[in-house]
Design an enzyme around this catalytic site. Structure first.
Site, PDB file in Angstrom:
ATOM      1  N   ARG A  56       0.793  -1.215   0.000  1.00 48.71           N
ATOM      2  CA  ARG A  56       0.000   0.000   0.000  1.00 48.71           C
ATOM      3  C   ARG A  56       0.828   1.269   0.000  1.00 48.71           C
ATOM      4  O   ARG A  56       0.550   2.202  -0.747  1.00 48.71           O
ATOM      5  CB  ARG A  56      -0.933   0.051   1.221  1.00 48.71           C
ATOM      6  CG  ARG A  56      -2.204  -0.701   1.065  1.00 48.71           C
ATOM      7  CD  ARG A  56      -2.603  -1.305   2.384  1.00 48.71           C
ATOM      8  NE  ARG A  56      -1.656  -2.335   2.722  1.00 48.71           N
ATOM      9  CZ  ARG A  56      -1.798  -3.604   2.318  1.00 48.71           C
ATOM     10  NH1 ARG A  56      -2.852  -3.961   1.668  1.00 48.71           N
ATOM     11  NH2 ARG A  56      -0.881  -4.512   2.607  1.00 48.71           N
ATOM     12  N   THR A  57       1.812   1.348   0.865  1.00 45.60           N
ATOM     13  CA  THR A  57       2.530   2.615   0.995  1.00 45.60           C
ATOM     14  C   THR A  57       3.233   2.957  -0.320  1.00 45.60           C
ATOM     15  O   THR A  57       3.092   4.065  -0.849  1.00 45.60           O
ATOM     16  CB  THR A  57       3.540   2.538   2.159  1.00 45.60           C
ATOM     17  OG1 THR A  57       2.823   2.159   3.341  1.00 45.60           O
ATOM     18  CG2 THR A  57       4.209   3.887   2.396  1.00 45.60           C
ATOM     19  N   LYS A  85      25.640  -4.834  -2.621  1.00 47.20           N
ATOM     20  CA  LYS A  85      27.090  -4.827  -2.858  1.00 47.20           C
ATOM     21  C   LYS A  85      27.839  -4.212  -1.687  1.00 47.20           C
ATOM     22  O   LYS A  85      29.036  -3.968  -1.761  1.00 47.20           O
ATOM     23  CB  LYS A  85      27.416  -4.017  -4.116  1.00 47.20           C
ATOM     24  CG  LYS A  85      26.771  -4.521  -5.385  1.00 47.20           C
ATOM     25  CD  LYS A  85      27.196  -3.593  -6.535  1.00 47.20           C
ATOM     26  CE  LYS A  85      26.443  -3.888  -7.807  1.00 47.20           C
ATOM     27  NZ  LYS A  85      26.693  -2.833  -8.812  1.00 47.20           N
ATOM     28  N   HIS A 134       5.593   5.751  11.336  1.00 49.04           N
ATOM     29  CA  HIS A 134       5.041   5.629   9.977  1.00 49.04           C
ATOM     30  C   HIS A 134       4.099   6.822   9.778  1.00 49.04           C
ATOM     31  O   HIS A 134       2.877   6.660   9.730  1.00 49.04           O
ATOM     32  CB  HIS A 134       4.305   4.286   9.858  1.00 49.04           C
ATOM     33  CG  HIS A 134       3.964   3.876   8.466  1.00 49.04           C
ATOM     34  ND1 HIS A 134       4.126   4.681   7.353  1.00 49.04           N
ATOM     35  CD2 HIS A 134       3.452   2.701   7.994  1.00 49.04           C
ATOM     36  CE1 HIS A 134       3.729   4.021   6.279  1.00 49.04           C
ATOM     37  NE2 HIS A 134       3.329   2.826   6.646  1.00 49.04           N
TER      38      HIS A 134
HETATM   39  C1  NCD Z   1       1.981  -1.171   8.044  1.00 51.03           C
HETATM   40  C2  NCD Z   1       3.497  -1.058   8.129  1.00 51.03           C
HETATM   41  O1  NCD Z   1       4.203  -1.338   7.153  1.00 51.03           O
HETATM   42  O2  NCD Z   1       3.937  -0.649   9.189  1.00 51.03           O
HETATM   43  N1  NCD Z   1       1.526  -1.378   6.730  1.00 51.03           N
HETATM   44  C3  NCD Z   1       1.286  -0.299   5.925  1.00 51.03           C
HETATM   45  O3  NCD Z   1       2.150   0.500   5.663  1.00 51.03           O
HETATM   46  N2  NCD Z   1       0.030  -0.123   5.489  1.00 51.03           N
HETATM   47  C4  NCD Z   1       1.410  -2.159   8.998  1.00 51.03           C
HETATM   48  C5  NCD Z   1       1.882  -3.587   8.926  1.00 51.03           C
HETATM   49  O4  NCD Z   1       2.758  -3.948   8.155  1.00 51.03           O
HETATM   50  O5  NCD Z   1       1.336  -4.387   9.705  1.00 51.03           O
END
Ligand code: NCD
Length: 312
Positions: A56-57, A85, A134
């Site tokens: 998603r991100t 590397k 995040h």
């Molecule tokens: C989250 C992450 O990567 O921290 N996912 C995301 O970015 N939507 C949550 C997760 O991985 O559980």
């Protein structure tokens, strides 16, 4: 008064980099960008440096860039970059700075995005650094809550699952203090929210309680933020096995919540939400993932100083 020019050239490393009125400005901008089909990012190049898995991100950022007329370069796993590397992160970002206008970084080490930002002059956006933060997930979580519940202030938010390693939780939980939330933390003892975060909630005066029972936490909640047990952060696989199925939200469990409860999940989901819940109006998690595009469009345009035309 916040204005679009306040965002130009900034790094996005932790949610603490942003004030409440700046976050609200961003969410309002996301509403405007939701329906935007112009090309304010034409000629801009965004680099995606993803050293950890992502669906998603990375893809919602790439979609946002594409929809705004910009271009993406980058990699989706460390193995295909020169890290394989032996190149250091700081060398990589100094090189990619010359190829792009903004860096999106996801990395397994806490502090990686902050370190990268110290070495380059273009904006760096933290797309997840280990179990730490995040921030863009938090912006889209807040956007989702506002759209689904209709407000951000004075909500009762229940977090459930892996509160120890979940960076999406760590980012969202402290920001909710800005909106006078009441917070219930549901986890087994091993997966509790880290002590320093609990102390931060105390210092911010946030009303919070801890329990191991999802059933007890649900009555009266406005939002349930469900999370995956973060297998990749466990040093002992047996420990993961012990906790991976602690919670499961199914239709029976959902009966403990109100009719207005909004269920969020940063995704990916494993077993913590039964698929039968997906069809319920409460289930906001797929809409949440889609809102990520609008929020990331707005954020990119603001950081690159290209938002004026859309916001005018
Ligand atoms: C989250 C992450 O990567 O921290 N996912 C995301 O970015 N939507 C949550 C997760 O991985 O559980």
């Amino acid at each position: 008064m916040v204005s679009a020019s306040d965002f130009i050239g900034r790094d996005v490393i932790t949610v603490g980099d942003f004030q409440r009125d700046e976050i609200l400005f961003l969410l309002d901008a996301a509403d405007r960008f939701d329906a935007q089909h112009g090309r304010p990012l034409a000629g801009r190049v965004i680099a995606t440096l993803f050293f950890e898995p992502s669906t998603r991100t990375r893809l919602s950022f790439e979609s946002a860039v594409g929809r705004l007329g910009g271009n993406c370069i980058g990699f989706a796993e460390a193995g295909v970059s020169s890290q394989a590397k032996g190149e250091s992160l700081t060398d990589t970002v100094r090189v990619v700075e010359g190829y792009s206008d903004l860096l999106l970084i996801r990395h397994p080490k806490e502090g990686a995005a902050r370190l990268a930002a110290e070495y380059v002059g273009i904006p760096v956006v933290n797309c997840g650094d280990g179990a730490h933060q995040h921030p863009t997930q938090t912006f889209l979580d807040l956007y989702t809550i506002r759209r689904e519940v209709g407000r951000l202030d004075n909500l009762h938010v229940v977090f459930a699952g892996d509160l120890r390693y979940g960076r999406a939780v760590h980012s969202l939980v402290t920001v909710l203090a800005l909106f006078d939330a009441k917070i219930t933390l549901v986890s087994p003892g091993f997966l509790r929210l880290p002590e320093e975060q609990l102390q931060a909630l105390d210092a911010l005066g946030v009303v919070h309680e801890e329990t191991e029972s999802l059933e007890e936490a649900l009555p009266g909640a406005d939002v349930l933020y469900m999370t995956r047990v973060q297998r990749e952060r466990f040093s002992d696989p047996l420990e993961y096995e012990k906790f991976k199925d602690t919670y499961r939200l199914d239709l029976k469990m959902l009966e403990h919540g109100s009719d207005e409860l909004a269920i969020l999940h940063p995704l990916p989901r494993v077993t913590e939400i039964a698929p039968e819940v997906d069809a319920k109006p409460h289930a906001a998690y797929f809409r949440q993932a889609h809102y990520g595009v609008a929020v990331r469009k707005a954020l990119l345009a603001l950081l690159l100083g290209c938002a004026d035309e859309v916001l005018a």
